[in-house]
Design an enzyme around this catalytic site. Sequence first.
Site, PDB file in Angstrom:
ATOM      1  CD  GLU A 122      -3.010  -1.042   2.261  1.00  0.00           C
ATOM      2  OE1 GLU A 122      -4.016  -1.765   2.164  1.00  0.00           O
ATOM      3  OE2 GLU A 122      -2.792  -0.306   3.245  1.00  0.00           O
ATOM      4  NE  ARG A 287      -4.541   5.687   3.544  1.00  0.00           N
ATOM      5  CZ  ARG A 287      -5.144   4.836   4.365  1.00  0.00           C
ATOM      6  NH1 ARG A 287      -5.482   5.228   5.574  1.00  0.00           N
ATOM      7  NH2 ARG A 287      -5.397   3.598   3.986  1.00  0.00           N
ATOM      8  CG  HIS A 346      -9.926   6.546   6.517  1.00  0.00           C
ATOM      9  ND1 HIS A 346     -10.956   5.649   6.290  1.00  0.00           N
ATOM     10  CD2 HIS A 346      -8.780   5.809   6.548  1.00  0.00           C
ATOM     11  CE1 HIS A 346     -10.456   4.425   6.186  1.00  0.00           C
ATOM     12  NE2 HIS A 346      -9.150   4.501   6.354  1.00  0.00           N
ATOM     13  NE  ARG A 381      -4.550   5.127   9.721  1.00  0.00           N
ATOM     14  CZ  ARG A 381      -5.001   4.273   8.795  1.00  0.00           C
ATOM     15  NH1 ARG A 381      -4.498   3.049   8.721  1.00  0.00           N
ATOM     16  NH2 ARG A 381      -5.937   4.641   7.942  1.00  0.00           N
TER      17      ARG A 381
END
Length: 528
Positions: A122, A287, A346, A381
């Site tokens: 990822e 992200r 999120h 994160r």
Amino acid sequence: MISSFPPRSWAGIDDVVILGGGLAGLFCALKLAPRPVTIITGAPIGEGASSAWAQGGIAAAVGPGDSVESHLADTIAAGAGLVDARIARGMAAEAADRVHDLLEYGVPFDRDLDGALRLSREAAHSQRRIVRVSGDMAGKAIMSALVAAVRRTPSIRVLEGFVGEQLRTEGQYVTGVVARDRRGGLSDRLHFATRAVVLASGGIGHLYEVTTNPPEARGEGLAMAARAGALIADPEFVQFHPTAVDIGTDPAPLATEALRGEGATIVDSEGRRFMLEIHPDGELAPRDIVARGVHEARRSGRGAFLDCRSAIGGSFPERFPTVYASCRAAGIDPVGDLIPIAPAAHYHMGGVHVDARGRSSLDGLWACGEAASTGAHGANRLASNSLLEAVVFAARIAEDIQGLLPNHKMVPWPDAPAGEARFAEAGDDDAMRMLRATMSRDVGVVRTRTGLVEALAIFSDLGHQARSPAMKNALVVARLVASAALARQESRGGHYRSDFPEADPVFARRTFLTLADAEQAARHAIAA
């Protein structure tokens, strides 16, 4: 001592009470067995928790060529200078053991033909180290296995349909919990006298208009701890997932990052891969960068879409069944269509400040999962570190409680309150809709001083009108996030100030504050 509403009844002394029925809470309860534990959860266990919706998996350096040090390096890089390296190293080092625990509980992690764990990659990971289940069903499978384990463990009592509302304290010691029965009104409360309370109550995503989190994720555990005087860490750092499926539902379905890990791209309405112009890693950039890129594309009217047609194509239904089902329900065929996307609240890197054992600043109170801030995530994160952190700290808390309170009290449990199990809350009222709209507009992906001060003024006005305990708790969290965001005059990780767009070395430190600090800062900002 905090005043509280008179409880409906006294439930006796509970040795350990865990608030929350997600991964962190269930794993902690199982690790405490055979010690008596009461889990309080607003929804049936396995539901109402972000854990069950996690599509990626658990990050663990268990593959050939990977290492704890490599996992640590990726975590530190994603955390934008605020990761507590000691905490992150310990978390990465325990990953393999916690994955083994989950296997023992029956989690069917994907394996290859030789029986080895099948690993995926990822964003911001340098290696394939994501342990998954059926492509995008890790959260659901993990929770299903743990729920079954909890149901067959006689030392664990589960009270479903109750929402933690307030902590009872004597000085610095937490002595109990007041919980609200979701089936009743203000008088329907239970008081639990405790020796230990574990907050595993989840995040704050549902305080935003667009979120991937369930409706229960409104930060009630964080608010309870803050109102009791606990130290709060890093509340300004909110991670927005860049690829929520934009179909107007609340919550928004998630298009897992694993899709991009397998080659899916992000394009605008003209088919242009704009992320390559923003970051050399393109769609696999951290992200926060991808979320801002998608946010700007949508704000400018160009739109943003996930293109899975070449990379995934006809194998989409088998490889990513959860995303496929969400798209098909909205009339989108991801095999041949672009998927409209939007950034969505999120994950909250902030939370109740805890140490390496999960202890908060209040005696008798521990926190784990998204309700806690351990320092492992820093300002942003790393993908799939959240489930890992949840199980690592849940296990540590269980060990710590066993060591501190070696002789558990065997107190007979009264019968669970009778009544029809109606778990659904009423929809948002006008005040909650205003709070969510304000959080998204002024405390969201892009922030400014003007917007944050305006948000704090709105929260102050709403506070004068708030009557329900749930709304009061939501406003506590909103003030914490906005006050900390106002004080951090820079951009770092999940916190972006367009009026201070660069990182400032002066702010290369974590935020620690109390609710009193946040309220004082809000008053000064509004008055200025």
